[in-house]
Structure formats: structure tokens, C-alpha cells
Design an enzyme around this catalytic site. Structure first.
Site, PDB file in Angstrom:
ATOM      1  N   ASP A   1       0.882  -1.168   0.000  1.00 59.49           N
ATOM      2  CA  ASP A   1       0.000   0.000   0.000  1.00 59.49           C
ATOM      3  C   ASP A   1       0.925   1.225   0.000  1.00 59.49           C
ATOM      4  O   ASP A   1       2.138   1.118   0.240  1.00 59.49           O
ATOM      5  CB  ASP A   1      -0.958  -0.007   1.198  1.00 59.49           C
TER       6      ASP A   1
HETATM    7  C1  NOJ Z   1      -4.000   4.064   0.135  1.00 54.61           C
HETATM    8  C2  NOJ Z   1      -5.176   3.150   0.116  1.00 54.61           C
HETATM    9  O1  NOJ Z   1      -5.214   2.380   1.297  1.00 54.61           O
HETATM   10  C3  NOJ Z   1      -5.173   2.225  -1.087  1.00 54.61           C
HETATM   11  O2  NOJ Z   1      -6.366   1.496  -1.105  1.00 54.61           O
HETATM   12  C4  NOJ Z   1      -4.996   3.003  -2.350  1.00 54.61           C
HETATM   13  O3  NOJ Z   1      -5.023   2.146  -3.469  1.00 54.61           O
HETATM   14  C5  NOJ Z   1      -3.694   3.783  -2.273  1.00 54.61           C
HETATM   15  N1  NOJ Z   1      -3.729   4.687  -1.139  1.00 54.61           N
HETATM   16  C6  NOJ Z   1      -3.408   4.600  -3.533  1.00 54.61           C
HETATM   17  O4  NOJ Z   1      -4.259   5.686  -3.600  1.00 54.61           O
END
Ligand code: NOJ
Length: 742
Positions: free
Chosen positions: A256
């Protein structure tokens, strides 16, 4: 007209054609690996590091971008949110949220939604669409991001994952199953430790990811939180052992955004791609991988074989969905308003409308107040009846609750190309019927009551919002502070109910809302749960309100009488003991004998269905699932063990669709288990008087529990209970089958 041609053609892809990357096929991976290995041999060490390393936040047009490898014609990969449409691009279709897709309990619609999203992603040159979501699963009813996923039940969530991934990948985009694992709340998500015991880990949280792997998902995103004290993206146990070895996942695991904490450790633990590639926090641009990874390999901290394996996995996923063959260029930039060079929306609005319509759940319909017919006058009340006067995208990433709620907030969103508000759609119908519309489109109680007093029937709109923790809305830091309607919705309904005897309440919500105050008003005759319907909100709602379609959605979670009844909720602490164990949502209510207000799987129709003639034919022996590991787990786990069928008859007077649900109770020889667990469902559409069959095919997994001592899925011996019905508590047919020892 609800089913325009394009939608039918999408459905026929879902139902008819052989999926290219079908369930459990490993042949696709085998040939993708062969190509990847050939390509690997041509790459320089720097190119390899570039393929696994992101270009930093805003380093390219997408939310994640990697470096191109020109020697093999491999592009800078574009990774883009979200699970309900393409974020930061327009025009795109803003589909209903995952939770609504789950509430349809309709495999072909889940597939069609995935296929339509995947087609838009490909058209825009997005290589990896960052969804679907099975974590959070939703054990905390107030968890901020639950609505991004399909259901708190792992079986329903698993079907949602599988159908969506197949739809997306058959359209050519790589799917990303996220967030792995135990990411159940927003508050402290970057630091909290989810302390999960082995059995619940497997039976609840891993389960839907097994479906994802089985559907050949290209990528998985590890989560921000720790699991049992170790960062999810640094955990050998979660990445190498569980995801890659136990589940046989052959694609790649990305972090993530900034969930990577170390360079060498994460590489050794099984992380394959770092996103977005740099750490925002310690001086921006200080990166763990890139040239540092090259250095770590050359000094022996990370074996060359590990780097080669990362690259092979990423390339194989790219080949798996044929992205090496004329894939479109990226046609938008996230950072300049997202205006796309191409219009990819095609006729996908019809898919969005069908999902929104078939996810609507009729909770209450006293005296058949619905469908409306042709009332002389209608009062439409509440701010949630109209689109935010500033426009549906007025708040970035939908981080406000102004106007009608059609998605939650955070990265799991997309820009609305338009949003059909409830009032607008109702007005259109009313004009055709000669119905007079009176409105009060604020949440002002007095004005609401005045409007209600001036019409035959009053429809009050209320909502409850939540989202990702980087935005706080009205004091809610992602997770919800309570399960009440926002903006004093209870008081608004009370004052309308005091002024009109025929009140219908429409709820737009991210999850369960406590409805007791509303139900205590005798004037409230109808309640409609419309969830987060996306851009076609008003049109889908009028289909149900005026009875062109009978409601057929079923609750993907329990609505309790009071918040405490759930026995779970987000916590204000740095570790969550997951003390509810395997007993989440209805498993907990059933186990504790707590009466829910509306149980899991519940939903009314404008017609009636009889369930008769249960037939159970399950034959297998007890014991563990063994055998070689295929995509999803040991091969035996997915072997068929029999089927259960039930006859359905539409005994009412209008067309409708019933979701027949199969629940199984394990025999006493199993360790203490939930009394019933969902293990099959089928949505069957029937004309009045028409009969049909619902068939539930069972695999060994469906009748197994996770046996902690032996670390295997085990079928217990003894008598299994079989329940088939219209919800988890409206059981219409019961039976059993016996499993003997080998
Ligand atoms: C953090 C989020 O938890 C995730 O779901 C997302 O894809 C990423 N940011 C990118 O925006």
C-alpha cells in the site's frame, strides 16, 4: 427500459464465453511465466530494479507508476484506484460501491460491473486497477472503508472478489486484491497491530482472498497495519508463507502507498513491488528500493534470485492478461484535472443502473405502501434527496456529506460524470403521472414537516457516510463515530412522521444504521436501503419506488437494534485483539442468541416466493484437504463434494427475483463453530406463477473448518445441518447430510 442492449451483451460475456483467465486455471500462468522468464534474461539489473520500484507520488500520470524497460518493450506501468471506477479521470462511469454490488447477490451483475470497469481502465491505459477489496472485511460495523468491499460474510465477499476479478481481467486490466490483511479500521491504521488468531484469520479474512487467487488475480496489495506485531508488508508469514505458499499465488504483491518500512526485510519477506516508490515521511525521495535494491543484491543482503522472482511475477501478470499486445497508452493525468483523451464510458451507465437497482433492499413495507402507483401528491424531504448544489464532485475524493450520498470518501472513489439525484428522477416520473411534488431539500425539521403536511405521502431521505482516514468529515476520522443517521436524520423523520401518516424513509448509507427511532414512528410505513448507488442513484431508486422492478437486494450485513449488539467496533488503541474471533456479524448474533432488527440476507420483494423440495446430495469423507497447491490452496479443497437444490415458485402477482441462500452448520465433532455459515446462494428471476430451481454446488472448502493444530482445512465427520431460505433467519427448508470417516 432497464436492460439496454449493451448490458445484455456484457452479461452474455459473463455467462456464455469461456473466461480467458478462468477460475483455478493455471495454464494461463504457465505460459505467462515462460514468457516472463525469457524476458527476464534480457533485462539489466537497473531495469529489474525499475520494474519493482515506483516513481514516487505524482512521479507519473497515475497514482502509481513504475519504470519502463525498453529492452523488452515493457512500459511504465500505470496503477490507478479505485474499486468502483477510475479515480482522477473523467469522464468515467461512477459505479455503485462494492457493498452495493455485494447486496445484489447476483453473480452475473458482479461480473458485468467488473468487466465494464476493466474496459474503462484499459481504454484509459491503466494497467493495474487497484481493486477489488476484501479487507476490510467489515467485522467492525463502523469501519470507515467497509463499503469498498462486498460483504462482512467471507463467502459472499469471496464470490464478489472472484466475479469482479474475472470481469476486470477478461477486459484486459490487471486486478489488485486488497488490503492484505487485517486492515479493519482507519483510526491508527498505519500503526495498529491486528492480533488475529489462526482460525479466524483463515476462515474469515483469508477466505475471500482465496477466491481472488483462484480467479487468477494478477496482484495483491499488502496493508498499512501490523499483523500480530509485524508490518503486513514486511511479514514473511503473511507474504511468503500464507499468500504465496499456502494459497499458491503466482502474481505479485505491492505495498500500500508507503506501507513499506525497510528495504532488505520487505524484499526477503516477499514484497514484489513498492508503491508509490518513495517514503513521504523521511525526506521525500529517500527510497528503499531502486538503486538501493541493486546495492542490496550486490552486497548479498538480498539474493539475486529474489529480485529475479519479483520481476518474473510482475512480468508474468502483465503477460497473463495480454498487456504485451497493443495495450493503449495512458490517456489522462491524475494531477491536472484528469481530463481523458478518450471517452471510455460506452454504455456502462446501464450496468451501473442495473447494479444500483438490484442492490436496493426493501426493509419495511407495511400495508403495501410500495410500490407507489400514481399518487396525487408526494413530499420529497431532506438534503439527501438532491445533488450537492456545488456539484457532485465539489469535495475532493468525495470528502464531505453534502447532498445525496452515492459513494463514501477516500481513495476508493471516482469522479461522477453526472449524478442523477433522487428528486430529479422522481420529478420526471411524477410529471408523467401528473403527481404533484412538494419539496423541502434541507434537513430542517420544521420545513420538512410543512412539506410533509402538504402531500399524500412523504419520502424522507437520510444518510450515513464514512471513508478513508486521511480525510475527517463532520468529526468522523474515516471510521464512523456512531451508527446513527447523519444530520439528525432521526429527528427529521420524527417531525415528518408527526405531520404525515404515510412516510417512506430512504437510507443512503455506507453500512448499518440503527433504525429504532425511525421504526418507533407508526407513520413510517416503508424503509428502503439504497446504500451507495453511484451515478445512477435516482434512476435506480425510481425503478423500485414506482414498481417497474421488484426489489431484490438482500442485506450484506446485519442491522442491529443497538450498536453494542455487534460485539465489535473500531478501537482507540494501538492493538486490536480481534476478541470476537470467528463470531462476526450474524455468526455472533446467532451464537449469542441476539435478535437483530434486520438479519443478514434479509430483503423484501413486491412478490412472494415459496421454497420447497429441498434435495441434498453430498458425499465425501472426513479429513484434511491435501494434494498439490493450485491457485487458491490445496487442490482437494476445491473438489466438488455434491450439491443441494431447492425449488422456488413465485406465488405473487408480479415478476421478481429471489436470492435463495444456503447455510451450513458443522457437526459436533468440529471445534465450536458458528451455528450457520453462508455456503451458497443463487438469485433466480421468476414470472408470477413460474417455478425454478436454485442449485448450490459445494466444494470441500465449503464444509471444512481450519484446523489450527494440523494447519489444514479439515472436513469434520458427523451430521451437517442444511438450511435454505430467504435470509439467514428466514429458513424455509431444513435437511442434513452425514460425512463418515475415511
Ligand atoms: C492508500 C489506500 O489504502 C489504497 O487502497 C490506495 O489504493 C492507495 N492509497 C493509492 O491511492
Amino acid at each position: 427500459m432497464h436492460t439496454p442492449l449493451l448490458f445484455l451483451s456484457l452479461l452474455s460475456i459473463g455467462a456464455g464465453a469461456v473466461p480467458t483467465y478462468g477460475l483455478g486455471t493455471t495454464s494461463g500462468w504457465d505460459s505467462a511465466y515462460t514468457k516472463a522468464q525469457t524476458a527476464l534474461a534480457k533485462l539489466s539489473q537497473d531495469e529489474k530494479a525499475g520494474i519493482v520500484t515506483g516513481m514516487t507520488w505524482e512521479g507519473g500520470p497515475c497514482v502509481g507508476n513504475t519504470y519502463a524497460a525498453n529492452s523488452i518493450g515493457y512500459p511504465s506501468l500505470c496503477l490507478q484506484d479505485s474499486p468502483l471506477g477510475i479515480r482522477f479521470a473523467n469522464p468515467v462511469t461512477a459505479f455503485p460501491a462494492g457493498i452495493n454490488a455485494g447486496a445484489t447477490w447476483d453473480r452475473s451483475l458482479l461480473y458485468a460491473r467488473g468487466a465494464a470497469m476493466g474496459a474503462e481502465a484499459k481504454g484509459l491505459g491503466v494497467h493495474v486497477q487497484l481493486g477489488p477489496v476484501a479487507g476490510p472485511l467489515g467485522k467492525n460495523p463502523d469501519g470507515g472503508r467497509n463499503w469498498e468491499g462486498f460483504s462482512v460474510d467471507p463467502y459472499l465477499s469471496g464470490v464478489g472478489m472472484e466475479e469482479t476479478i474475472r470481469g476486470m481481467q477478461n477486459s484486459g486490466v490487471q486486478a489488485c486484491a486488497k488490503h492484505w490483511l487485517g486492515n479493519e479500521q482507519e483510526v491508527y491504521r498505519d500503526t495498529i497491530s491486528s492480533n488475529m488468531a489462526d482460525r479466524e484469520t483463515h476462515e474469515l479474512y483469508v477466505w475471500p482472498f482465496m477466491n481472488a487467487v483462484r480467479a487468477d488475480v494478477a496482484s495483491v496489495m499488502c496493508s498499512y497495519n501490523k499483523v500480530n506485531g509485524t508490518w503486513a508488508c514486511e511479514s514473511d508469514e503473511l507474504l511468503n508463507e500464507l499468500m504465496k505458499n499456502e494459497l499458491g499465488f503466482r502474481g505479485y504483491i505491492m505495498s500500500d502507498w508507503n506501507a513499506q518500512h525497510t528495504g532488505v526485510n520487505s524484499a526477503l519477506a516477499g514484497l514484489d513491488m513498492t508503491m508509490p516508490g518513495s517514503d513521504f515521511n523521511t525526506p521525500r525521495g529517500s527510497i528503499f528500493w531502486g538503486s538501493n535494491l541493486v546495492e542490496a543484491v550486490s552486497n548479498g543482503s538480498v539474493p539475486q534470485s529474489r529480485l529475479d522472482n519479483m520481476v518474473t511475477r510482475i512480468l508474468a501478470a502483465w503477460y497473463l492478461v495480454d498487456q504485451d499486445q497493443g495495450y493503449p497508452e495512458v490517456a489522462f493525468s491524475s494531477w491536472n484535472g484528469g481530463k481523458a483523451k478518450v471517452n471510455v464510458t460506452a454504455g456502462h451507465a446501464s450496468v451501473a443502473r442495473a447494479v444500483a437497482r438490484d442492490s436496493i433492499i426493501l426493509l419495511k413495507n407495511e400495508g403495501k405502501i410500495l410500490p407507489l402507483g400514481r399518487p396525487g401528491s408526494l413530499a420529497i424531504i431532506g438534503q439527501d434527496a438532491i445533488v450537492n448544489p456545488g456539484g457532485p464532485n465539489a469535495c475532493s475524493d468525495r470528502g464531505c456529506d453534502n447532498g445525496t450520498l452515492a459513494m463514501g470518501w477516500g481513495s476508493g472513489t471516482a469522479d461522477f460524470p453526472y449524478l442523477v439525484g433522487p428528486l430529479e428522477a422522481i420529478q420526471k416520473q411524477a410529471d408523467q403521472h401528473g403527481t404533484k411534488i412538494v419539496t423541502s431539500t434541507t434537513d430542517d425539521f420544521t420545513a420538512g414537516a410543512q412539506a410533509a403536511a402538504a402531500a399524500e405521502t412523504a419520502i424522507v431521505f437520510i444518510n450515513a457516510d464514512s471513508g478513508e482516514g486521511y480525510i475527517t468529515v463532520e468529526g468522523n476520522a474515516g471510521d464512523r463515530n456512531n451508527l446513527d443517521p447523519w444530520h439528525n436524520g432521526n429527528t427529521l423523520v420524527q417531525s415528518v412522521a408527526a405531520a404525515n401518516k404515510n412516510v417512506i424513509v430512504v437510507v443512503h448509507s455506507v453500512g448499518p444504521v440503527i433504525l429504532e427511532t425511525i421504526l418507533a414512528q407508526p407513520s413510517v410505513k416503508g424503509i428502503i436501503w439504497a446504500g451507495l448507488p453511484g451515478q445512477e442513484s435516482g434512476n435506480a431508486l425510481t425503478d423500485i419506488l414506482f414498481g417497474t422492478t421488484s426489489p431484490s437486494g438482500k442485506l450484506p450485513y446485519t442491522i442491529a437494534r443497538q450498536r453494542a449488539d455487534y460485539g465489535a467496533g473500531w478501537i482507540n488503541a494501538q492493538s486490536d485483539p480481534f476478541s470476537e474471533g470467528i463470531f462476526v456479524d450474524y455468526r455472533h448474533f446467532d451464537e449469542q442468541g441476539i435478535e437483530p432488527r434486520y438479519e443478514f440476507g434479509y430483503g423484501l420483494s413486491y412478490t412472494r416466493f415459496n421454497h420447497t423440495g429441498l434435495s441434498v446430495s453430498v458425499f465425501t469423507t472426513s479429513g484434511p484437504a491435501v494434494g498439490s497447491v493450485v491457485s487458491g490452496g490445496p487442490v482437494e479443497l476445491f473438489e466438488p463434494v455434491g450439491s443441494i437444490t431447492v425449488q422456488l415458485v413465485n406465488s405473487g402477482s408480479v415478476e421478481g427475483a429471489e436470492v435463495a441462500q444456503l447455510y451450513i452448520g458443522l457437526p459436533d465433532s468440529a471445534p465450536p463453530s458458528p451455528p450457520k455459515q453462508l455456503r451458497g446462494f443463487q438469485k433466480v428471476k421468476l414470472q408470477p406463477g413460474q417455478a425454478g430451481t436454485a442449485t448450490f454446488e459445494l466444494t470441500r472448502r465449503d464444509i471444512s473448518y481450519w484446523d489450527t493444530p494440523t494447519q489444514k482445512w479439515v472436513v469434520p465427520g458427523g451430521t451437517f445441518k442444511v438450511y435454505v431460505g430467504a435470509s439467514s433467519r428466514d429458513i424455509r427448508q431444513q435437511g442434513s447430510f452425514v460425512v463418515g470417516k475415511y
